[in-house]
Design an enzyme around this catalytic site. Structure first.
Site, PDB file in Angstrom:
ATOM      1  N   ARG A   1      69.704 -17.986 -22.404  1.00  0.00           N
ATOM      2  CA  ARG A   1      69.201 -16.832 -21.232  1.00  0.00           C
ATOM      3  C   ARG A   1      69.239 -15.745 -21.522  1.00  0.00           C
ATOM      4  O   ARG A   1      68.438 -14.798 -21.113  1.00  0.00           O
ATOM      5  CB  ARG A   1      70.206 -18.186 -20.296  1.00  0.00           C
TER       6      ARG A   1
ATOM      7  N   HIS B   1      65.820 -12.945 -21.046  1.00  0.00           N
ATOM      8  CA  HIS B   1      65.989 -12.235 -19.760  1.00  0.00           C
ATOM      9  C   HIS B   1      66.264 -11.207 -20.167  1.00  0.00           C
ATOM     10  O   HIS B   1      65.588  -9.544 -20.285  1.00  0.00           O
ATOM     11  CB  HIS B   1      67.483 -12.526 -19.335  1.00  0.00           C
TER      12      HIS B   1
ATOM     13  N   VAL C   1      61.830  -8.928 -20.193  1.00  0.00           N
ATOM     14  CA  VAL C   1      62.093  -7.740 -18.654  1.00  0.00           C
ATOM     15  C   VAL C   1      61.844  -6.570 -19.552  1.00  0.00           C
ATOM     16  O   VAL C   1      62.391  -6.039 -20.762  1.00  0.00           O
ATOM     17  CB  VAL C   1      63.179  -7.293 -18.033  1.00  0.00           C
TER      18      VAL C   1
ATOM     19  N   ASP D   1      64.813  -5.446 -26.511  1.00  0.00           N
ATOM     20  CA  ASP D   1      64.937  -4.080 -26.680  1.00  0.00           C
ATOM     21  C   ASP D   1      66.098  -4.194 -25.907  1.00  0.00           C
ATOM     22  O   ASP D   1      66.731  -3.113 -26.027  1.00  0.00           O
ATOM     23  CB  ASP D   1      64.122  -3.494 -25.793  1.00  0.00           C
TER      24      ASP D   1
ATOM     25  N   SER E   1      68.010  -4.218 -23.335  1.00  0.00           N
ATOM     26  CA  SER E   1      67.580  -3.123 -22.097  1.00  0.00           C
ATOM     27  C   SER E   1      68.998  -4.311 -20.991  1.00  0.00           C
ATOM     28  O   SER E   1      69.745  -3.380 -20.479  1.00  0.00           O
ATOM     29  CB  SER E   1      66.107  -3.013 -20.867  1.00  0.00           C
TER      30      SER E   1
ATOM     31  N   ASN F   1      70.761 -11.577 -13.110  1.00  0.00           N
ATOM     32  CA  ASN F   1      71.369 -11.825 -13.638  1.00  0.00           C
ATOM     33  C   ASN F   1      73.129 -11.489 -13.553  1.00  0.00           C
ATOM     34  O   ASN F   1      74.364 -12.426 -13.938  1.00  0.00           O
ATOM     35  CB  ASN F   1      71.527 -10.576 -14.784  1.00  0.00           C
TER      36      ASN F   1
ATOM     37  N   PRO G   1      61.730 -15.352 -14.065  1.00  0.00           N
ATOM     38  CA  PRO G   1      60.893 -17.118 -12.184  1.00  0.00           C
ATOM     39  C   PRO G   1      62.288 -17.081 -11.940  1.00  0.00           C
ATOM     40  O   PRO G   1      62.651 -17.321 -12.850  1.00  0.00           O
ATOM     41  CB  PRO G   1      60.027 -17.476 -13.884  1.00  0.00           C
TER      42      PRO G   1
ATOM     43  N   HIS H   1      66.779 -25.712 -20.152  1.00  0.00           N
ATOM     44  CA  HIS H   1      68.063 -26.050 -19.514  1.00  0.00           C
ATOM     45  C   HIS H   1      68.780 -27.217 -19.550  1.00  0.00           C
ATOM     46  O   HIS H   1      69.516 -27.588 -18.595  1.00  0.00           O
ATOM     47  CB  HIS H   1      66.749 -26.016 -17.804  1.00  0.00           C
ATOM     48  N   THR H   2      68.634 -27.659 -20.852  1.00  0.00           N
ATOM     49  CA  THR H   2      69.627 -28.757 -21.975  1.00  0.00           C
ATOM     50  C   THR H   2      71.208 -28.608 -21.562  1.00  0.00           C
ATOM     51  O   THR H   2      71.264 -29.556 -22.022  1.00  0.00           O
ATOM     52  CB  THR H   2      69.296 -29.165 -23.043  1.00  0.00           C
TER      53      THR H   2
ATOM     54  N   SER I   1      75.082 -34.142 -21.665  1.00  0.00           N
ATOM     55  CA  SER I   1      75.182 -33.709 -23.129  1.00  0.00           C
ATOM     56  C   SER I   1      75.208 -31.839 -22.118  1.00  0.00           C
ATOM     57  O   SER I   1      74.213 -31.232 -22.728  1.00  0.00           O
ATOM     58  CB  SER I   1      74.512 -33.861 -23.583  1.00  0.00           C
TER      59      SER I   1
ATOM     60  N   ASP J   1      69.660 -31.335 -26.952  1.00  0.00           N
ATOM     61  CA  ASP J   1      68.087 -32.489 -27.226  1.00  0.00           C
ATOM     62  C   ASP J   1      67.815 -32.756 -26.134  1.00  0.00           C
ATOM     63  O   ASP J   1      67.418 -31.150 -25.307  1.00  0.00           O
ATOM     64  CB  ASP J   1      69.777 -33.566 -26.979  1.00  0.00           C
TER      65      ASP J   1
END
Ligand code: HEM
Ligand SMILES: *[C@@H]1O[C@H](CO)[C@@H](O)[C@H](O)[C@H]1NC(C)=O
Length: 325
Positions: A61, A65, A69, A73, A75, A93, A162, A192-193, A248, A253
């Site tokens: 993640r 992120h 943005v 780099d 940031s 965040n 988003p 998101h698994t 899981s 997966d």
């Protein structure tokens, strides 16, 4: 050979130009400059994962992120100062992003092995790949050579990341703004698994959906009841979390797509993938073809890692990923 048509020449030049854009980054960038770079990052991800298996989700993640943005780099790694609220302290965040210490540990080792050579942005890109791999996704070669940016503004997260209440059109538009197709948006959502969410990111679906219904009817009522137990309505406890793919949560997966098909997607933005025919058919296809999804996911991660990168003499190689040199 016959004279080549000017049109063909123009086309060839155009292709060449695109290729240079594509190859701004190179696989094996540190092969000579710092041969152990990728090994050291992988070793720190492995250590972090042994301490806490959720760290892998945190790093995947974090790379997303970072890249959405101001490009990839580094940031997102910069700490706030007295005069600047940095990306990491935006509500998008903080407090949810995790894994910063893995990047710090890798950076410390890399600075002693090869001072001033490996960028924080590349460390994060490698760490995200290693996290996909260690959780059972497909590994992929990470083109590198990113340089670190000198700007990090909390205000820029709101317009580029988003939120979990987006509908399918808003999600599609948000990813299109970064050059992704709708299919790629569905593919990347499969991240998101793994991992978890704080209750606040979806509790509106349980208690205050809209003016007429309190509970989101697109959420499986049995799952909603379970979530209500884990996320009591009037709790002030900001630390409450639930796994996103409970069967899981530490494995890359297709569990995410199976959840969505069972009306057990955690966020409105997850469940929203069933509201258009095109995205719904992608969800079904991914759920049925784990290997296909893993390949598409690896390719989409590489593409994400190319977003607005700094190369050559732009930016800097940060000494400490938390502070601008
Ligand atoms: C499609 C739009 C997306 C939305 C609306 C969204 C939103 C969110 C939210 C709200 C959380 C939970 C934060 C919390 O409360 O703790 C989360 C977690 C997560 N997201 Fe996304 N996300 C999206 C796309 C992505 C993409 C493209 C990736 C990576 C490729 C990704 C990877 C993750 C991971 C791995 C977690 C778990 C983090 C952890 O366990 O620490 N997400 N996302
Ligand atoms: C509330 O949500 C339900 C279910 O999605 C929908 O049928 C209804 O039109 C919504 N009401 C308002 C006022 O938005």
């Amino acid at each position: 050979m016959k004279a080549t048509s000017p049109l063909l020449v123009a086309l060839a030049l155009l292709l060449l130009a695109f290729q240079t854009v594509e190859s701004q980054l190179q696989v094996g960038f540190y092969r000579n400059k710092c041969p152990l770079a990728e090994f050291i990052v992988k070793d720190e991800v492995r250590k972090g994962f042994i301490r806490d298996r959720g760290i892998a989700a945190g790093l995947v993640r974090m790379h997303f992120h970072d890249c959405f943005v101001r490009g990839c780099d580094g940031s997102v790694l910069i700490d706030s100062t007295a005069s600047n609220t940095a990306e990491k302290d935006s509500p998008a965040n903080n407090p949810s992003l995790r894994g910063f210490e893995v990047i710090d540990n890798a950076k410390a080792r890399l600075e002693s092995a090869c001072q001033g050579v490996v960028s924080c942005a590349d460390i994060l890109a490698f760490a995200a790949r290693d996290s996909v791999e260690i959780t059972g996704g497909l590994s992929y070669a990470v083109p590198a050579g990113r340089r670190d940016g000198r700007v990090s503004l909390a205000s820029e997260t709101l317009t580029n990341l988003p939120p979990p209440f987006f509908n399918v059109d808003q999600l599609t538009q948000g990813f299109a703004n970064k050059g992704f197709t709708q299919d790629e948006m569905v593919t990347l959502s499969g991240a998101h698994t793994i991992g978890r969410s704080h209750c606040g990111s979806f509790s509106n679906r349980l208690y205050s959906f809209n003016a007429t219904v309190s509970q989101d009817p697109s959420l499986d009522p049995r799952y909603a009841a379970l979530l209500k137990q884990r996320c009591p309505q009037n709790s002030n406890d900001q630390s409450l979390v639930v796994p996103m793919n409970p069967s899981s949560p530490t494995v890359t997966d297709v569990g995410y797509y199976l959840d969505v098909l069972a009306n057990r997607g955690l966020f409105s933005s997850d469940q929203a993938l069933l509201t258009s025919t095109a995205t719904a058919s992608q969800v079904v296809q991914n759920a049925r073809n784990p290997f296909l999804w893993k390949r598409k996911f690896a390719a989409a991660m590489v593409k994400m890692g190319n977003l607005d990168v700094l190369v050559g003499t732009d930016g800097e190689i940060r000494t400490n990923c938390r502070v601008i040199n």
